[in-house]
Design an enzyme around this catalytic site. Structure first.
Site, PDB file in Angstrom:
ATOM      1  N   ASP A  78       0.857  -1.172   0.000  1.00 15.97           N
ATOM      2  CA  ASP A  78       0.000   0.000   0.000  1.00 15.97           C
ATOM      3  C   ASP A  78       0.906   1.239   0.000  1.00 15.97           C
ATOM      4  O   ASP A  78       2.078   1.154   0.387  1.00 15.97           O
ATOM      5  CB  ASP A  78      -0.878  -0.042   1.254  1.00 15.97           C
ATOM      6  CG  ASP A  78      -1.689   1.213   1.455  1.00 15.97           C
ATOM      7  OD1 ASP A  78      -2.336   1.653   0.492  1.00 15.97           O
ATOM      8  OD2 ASP A  78      -1.666   1.761   2.572  1.00 15.97           O
ATOM      9  N   ASP A  99      -0.338   5.042   0.823  1.00 14.88           N
ATOM     10  CA  ASP A  99      -0.650   6.063   1.820  1.00 14.88           C
ATOM     11  C   ASP A  99      -0.593   5.501   3.237  1.00 14.88           C
ATOM     12  O   ASP A  99      -1.183   4.454   3.528  1.00 14.88           O
ATOM     13  CB  ASP A  99      -2.039   6.645   1.554  1.00 14.88           C
ATOM     14  CG  ASP A  99      -2.120   7.358   0.219  1.00 14.88           C
ATOM     15  OD1 ASP A  99      -2.416   8.554   0.205  1.00 14.88           O
ATOM     16  OD2 ASP A  99      -1.871   6.713  -0.819  1.00 14.88           O
TER      17      ASP A  99
END
Length: 298
Positions: A89, A91
């Site tokens: 991922d 963010d």
């Protein structure tokens, strides 16, 4: 079968002392001497036992070291320990910010958007409608501000570049897969050294955001599908796969990976993931695979 217990501290706050290692050996009932991976930052211990015992060992060790700034994980010590596919991922994982919140700051709506982001990442509201709601508030924003925003507001999570470089140096394929936006994953993925990136596309007209996200939306199931797609393309097994994330939309991806790691994650994610990292930086994922600091790539 043999298991391996890994103890990890933050490089800025070393904590793996001789006393900690002695307590770990006592709790795990192992006569094996520790292998030091990096000073007082990371070490590992071999533990006799079957795979089914690993979660119990992890919880016992975590309880014994409660109050110490140390992450622990007990995993299988086998030929699949060093992974050949890594998905991450972006963010609040590979970077310290949520890009959509920083975009909202440009139009004076960061508090409102950040509140929706937090609820979505905690799994309190569905990701896709929450994404569309937040993006609609950005209508009219010029895309020309993106480069400056990345330069001035986005900070890479410590250890990220080393993590990606080391895995690639040892033959792994790396993919940044984000519920965020290609306008960010492109340059950030390149800076971090990822082989591939996947993310949502913001609709743009005349150099300005239209307030819409192009279909299909990269949400939780799309992240899981990316794991399956890349694994099939590379002819790898689930055990060869590592994934890391922090939000509820990462859970299917983490569950699909042979080793899913919740990194400084929301409570729902930390509870569900096989491994959680609360204290270490992103190099913790290398220690989990048995890399010593001397093996890290620049």
């Amino acid at each position: 079968m043999t298991l391996v217990a890994t103890l990890i501290a933050n490089p800025a706050r070393p904590a793996i002392t001789d006393a900690v290692l002695a307590e770990a050996r006592r709790v795990l009932r192992t006569d094996h001497l520790p292998r030091i991976l990096h000073g007082e930052v990371a070490a590992e211990l071999l533990v006799p036992g079957e795979a089914e015992a690993a979660p119990g060992f992890t919880e016992a060790l975590r309880a014994a070291l409660a109050g110490e700034p140390i992450d622990v994980a007990v995993l299988a010590h086998d030929q699949h320990r060093r992974k050949r596919l890594f998905l991450a991922d972006m963010d609040s994982t590979m970077i310290e910010q949520e890009c959509i919140d920083e975009l909202a700051d440009m139009v004076g709506l960061k508090p409102q958007v950040a509140e929706i982001t937090e609820r979505a990442m905690r799994g309190e509201i569905a990701f896709e409608p929450a994404l569309c709601e937040r993006v609609s508030l950005l209508k009219g924003l010029s895309v020309d501000i993106i480069d400056g925003l990345i330069r001035d507001a986005i900070r890479l999570t410590p250890g990220g570049r080393t993590l990606v470089a080391t895995m690639r140096a040892h033959g792994a394929v790396t993919c940044l897969v984000s519920g965020g936006f290609t306008l960010f994953t492109g340059p950030i993925g390149a800076t971090l050294g990822f082989d591939e990136t996947r993310a949502n596309r913001l609709s743009v007209a005349d150099g300005h955001l239209t307030g819409a996200v192009e279909e299909p939306i990269v949400g939780a199931e799309a992240k899981r599908a990316t794991v399956l797609e890349l694994r099939e393309r590379l002819s790898l097994s689930p055990a060869d796969t590592l994934a890391v994330g922090d939000g509820a939309n990462d859970l299917p991806m983490l569950a699909e990976a042979g080793l899913g790691v919740a990194f400084r994650a929301k409570p729902k994610v930390a509870q569900a993931a096989r491994v959680r990292i609360d204290h270490g930086d992103l190099t913790a994922l290398l220690y989990l695979q048995g890399f010593s600091a001397a093996e890290f790539a620049a």
